[in-house]
Write a protein that holds these residues in place. Structure first.
Motif, mmCIF file in Angstrom:
data_model
loop_
_atom_site.group_PDB
_atom_site.id
_atom_site.type_symbol
_atom_site.label_atom_id
_atom_site.label_comp_id
_atom_site.label_asym_id
_atom_site.label_seq_id
_atom_site.Cartn_x
_atom_site.Cartn_y
_atom_site.Cartn_z
ATOM 1 N N TRP A 23 0.851 -1.179 0.000
ATOM 2 C CA TRP A 23 0.000 0.000 0.000
ATOM 3 C C TRP A 23 0.892 1.235 0.000
ATOM 4 C CZ3 TRP A 23 -5.091 -1.260 -0.466
ATOM 5 C CH2 TRP A 23 -5.433 -2.581 -0.169
ATOM 6 N N VAL A 24 0.734 2.089 -0.993
ATOM 7 C CA VAL A 24 1.683 3.172 -1.238
ATOM 8 C C VAL A 24 1.018 4.534 -1.000
ATOM 9 C CG1 VAL A 24 3.276 4.194 -2.902
ATOM 10 C CG2 VAL A 24 2.829 1.728 -2.956
ATOM 11 N N ALA A 25 1.643 5.318 -0.106
ATOM 12 C CA ALA A 25 1.176 6.677 0.220
ATOM 13 C C ALA A 25 -0.288 6.713 0.627
ATOM 14 C CB ALA A 25 1.436 7.619 -0.953
ATOM 15 N N PRO A 26 -0.742 5.810 1.505
ATOM 16 C CA PRO A 26 -2.152 5.806 1.889
ATOM 17 C C PRO A 26 -2.454 6.846 2.967
ATOM 18 C CG PRO A 26 -1.026 4.112 3.117
ATOM 19 C CD PRO A 26 0.006 4.737 2.199
ATOM 20 N N PRO A 27 -3.725 7.138 3.171
ATOM 21 C CA PRO A 27 -4.113 7.976 4.318
ATOM 22 C C PRO A 27 -4.117 7.125 5.577
ATOM 23 C CG PRO A 27 -6.070 7.247 3.165
ATOM 24 C CD PRO A 27 -4.895 6.728 2.371
ATOM 25 N N ARG A 28 -4.266 7.764 6.731
ATOM 26 C CA ARG A 28 -4.505 7.007 7.955
ATOM 27 C C ARG A 28 -5.911 6.401 7.858
ATOM 28 N NH1 ARG A 28 -2.337 7.728 12.798
ATOM 29 N NH2 ARG A 28 -3.481 5.769 13.106
ATOM 30 N N ASP A 29 -5.984 5.095 7.984
ATOM 31 C CA ASP A 29 -7.269 4.414 7.904
ATOM 32 C C ASP A 29 -7.143 3.090 8.645
ATOM 33 O OD1 ASP A 29 -9.473 2.651 6.787
ATOM 34 O OD2 ASP A 29 -9.928 4.522 5.729
ATOM 35 N N GLY A 30 -7.957 2.900 9.689
ATOM 36 C CA GLY A 30 -7.873 1.693 10.496
ATOM 37 C C GLY A 30 -8.137 0.425 9.713
ATOM 38 N N TRP A 31 -8.969 0.512 8.663
ATOM 39 C CA TRP A 31 -9.259 -0.664 7.838
ATOM 40 C C TRP A 31 -7.990 -1.167 7.168
ATOM 41 C CZ3 TRP A 31 -9.162 -1.038 2.344
ATOM 42 C CH2 TRP A 31 -9.690 -2.228 1.820
ATOM 43 N N LEU A 32 -7.200 -0.265 6.638
ATOM 44 C CA LEU A 32 -5.932 -0.658 6.027
ATOM 45 C C LEU A 32 -4.962 -1.185 7.070
ATOM 46 C CD1 LEU A 32 -5.053 2.168 3.458
ATOM 47 C CD2 LEU A 32 -5.726 -0.181 2.960
ATOM 48 N N GLU A 33 -4.831 -0.444 8.173
ATOM 49 C CA GLU A 33 -3.834 -0.769 9.187
ATOM 50 C C GLU A 33 -4.125 -2.086 9.893
ATOM 51 O OE1 GLU A 33 -4.078 2.773 11.506
ATOM 52 O OE2 GLU A 33 -3.452 4.030 9.816
ATOM 53 N N SER A 34 -5.378 -2.536 9.857
ATOM 54 C CA SER A 34 -5.726 -3.798 10.507
ATOM 55 C C SER A 34 -5.722 -4.972 9.534
ATOM 56 C CB SER A 34 -7.118 -3.686 11.155
ATOM 57 O OG SER A 34 -8.117 -3.462 10.162
ATOM 58 N N GLY A 35 -5.360 -4.729 8.287
ATOM 59 C CA GLY A 35 -5.368 -5.780 7.284
ATOM 60 C C GLY A 35 -4.038 -6.483 7.144
ATOM 61 N N ARG A 36 -3.701 -6.866 5.931
ATOM 62 C CA ARG A 36 -2.448 -7.558 5.649
ATOM 63 C C ARG A 36 -1.672 -6.794 4.591
ATOM 64 N NH1 ARG A 36 -4.292 -13.956 5.190
ATOM 65 N NH2 ARG A 36 -5.399 -14.070 7.193
ATOM 66 N N GLY A 37 -0.374 -7.097 4.525
ATOM 67 C CA GLY A 37 0.475 -6.419 3.558
ATOM 68 C C GLY A 37 1.379 -5.408 4.231
ATOM 69 N N ALA A 38 2.056 -4.605 3.430
ATOM 70 C CA ALA A 38 3.028 -3.624 3.912
ATOM 71 C C ALA A 38 2.694 -2.254 3.360
ATOM 72 C CB ALA A 38 4.439 -4.038 3.484
ATOM 73 N N VAL A 39 3.265 -1.213 3.993
ATOM 74 C CA VAL A 39 3.038 0.150 3.534
ATOM 75 C C VAL A 39 4.363 0.784 3.138
ATOM 76 C CG1 VAL A 39 3.258 1.252 5.809
ATOM 77 C CG2 VAL A 39 1.852 2.327 4.055
ATOM 78 N N TRP A 40 4.303 1.607 2.114
ATOM 79 C CA TRP A 40 5.442 2.438 1.702
ATOM 80 C C TRP A 40 4.944 3.869 1.676
ATOM 81 C CZ3 TRP A 40 7.764 2.976 -3.858
ATOM 82 C CH2 TRP A 40 8.962 3.706 -3.785
ATOM 83 N N SER A 41 5.485 4.686 2.557
ATOM 84 C CA SER A 41 5.002 6.060 2.690
ATOM 85 C C SER A 41 6.129 6.961 3.144
ATOM 86 C CB SER A 41 3.851 6.119 3.702
ATOM 87 O OG SER A 41 3.464 7.457 3.970
#
Length: 335
Positions: A23-41
């Protein structure tokens, strides 16, 4: 957990299996943060939230070698920055890796097909709802010139480095100009012009840090954005100046006490108004100032900073007011 932002609401209704995606440059969102995968920001607050949830997070400007089944880019309000993210993803991921681009219609997401066409990429629309649109493409595996997006410009006798995503990008902000003019006519510490340990919070392209360092102060500069941190490092180097530069969410990674804190604090998160960082800066500043130390900041005239300054310091003064911007100074009481 339900999605908390329109782009995530659109993503949540897709049939795609997003497990393990980047997930690239996402907003703060609990749905994303509680899921799976990695973030690049480039935003430290986003990366720290993912880490606290036990998720991999990459806050660097270069993506380390990762194997992912796909990536989702959240299109920023800066089209130049969006193109940079796309080029970086396309260069970092193996050829043919699925990439989806999501964004709000008012944020310019509908320009994405033209951006992709200019890069030689195909594009197809997957869905639209909640005033958002979702596009799909794939990585091309082409090399990226990491220096291509970096530029320099002059402000007075200083050379400033800039990159898409850095506040002001390529020009001197009017508020920062008023703050600099005010600092030139007023010592940071009342009754003293001696060099101080100074903290520049929200350093952006580094103009305040460079100006302060040129006055002989020992400067520490910080910003929540990795782009701004790198820009400030480049600005100091371009002008033959020294200073410590770090990525920090306001005071989250700041140690030590300072004789002065200077800032043009942000109050936007993309298009939304967010007073949180500025309020924390003001309320927490006394704990990072030596007795008699000062907080000097510039703000749009309509912002509610006076109330916070009064509560945190017990008083403040207005050093400049051009009707659009005001420069405030508060002093930590001597015990």
């Amino acid at each position: 957990m339900r999605p908390q932002s329109p782009p995530c609401e659109l993503l949540a209704r897709q049939d795609a299996d997003y497990r393990g995606w980047l997930w690239v440059a996402p907003p703060r969102d609990g749905w994303l943060e509680s899921g799976r995968g990695a973030v690049w920001s480039a935003d430290l607050t986003v990366c720290e939230a993912w880490r606290q949830a036990g998720r991999p997070a990459y806050a660097t400007l270069e993506l380390p070698a990762v194997e992912v089944p796909g990536a989702v880019l959240f299109w920023p309000k800066s089209h130049a920055l969006g193109a940079w993210w796309l080029e970086s993803l396309s260069a970092a991921l193996p050829r043919g890796t699925p990439i989806q681009i999501i964004g709000e219609n008012q944020g310019g997401i509908k320009r994405v097909p033209k951006v992709l066409a200019s890069m030689g990429h195909g594009c197809r629309k997957l869905d639209s709802a909640r005033r958002c649109t979702l596009f799909a493409t794939e990585s091309g595996g082409a090399a990226q010139d990491s220096e291509a997006a970096w530029e320099t410009f002059s402000a007075g006798d200083l050379t400033l480095a800039t990159h898409p995503g850095v506040f002001g990008h390529g020009k001197l902000d009017d508020g920062t100009r008023l703050l600099l003019e005010t600092l030139q006519g007023s010592p940071l510490a009342s009754g003293s012009r001696d060099p101080l340990q100074v903290l520049d919070i929200g350093c952006g392209d580094g103009i305040l840090a460079a100006w302060l360092a040129r006055q002989g102060h020992e400067v520490t500069a910080s910003d929540v954005s990795a782009f701004a941190v790198e820009a400030t490092r480049r600005t100091l180097a371009a002008n033959g100046l020294e200073g410590a530069v770090m990525q920090s969410d306001v005071f989250s990674r700041i140690d030590g006490m300072f004789g002065a804190i200077v800032s043009n604090p942000p109050f936007h998160q993309e298009r939304a108004i967010d007073y949180g960082p500025a309020e924390r800066l003001i309320r927490e500043a006394p704990a990072h100032l030596a007795p008699g130390g000062t907080l000097t900041l510039v703000a749009n005239a309509f912002l509610p900073y006076p109330d916070w300054l009064q509560a945190a310091f017990g008083g403040f003064e207005t050093l400049a007011d051009d009707r659009r911007y005001r420069v405030f100074r508060a002093v930590k009481a001597r015990r």
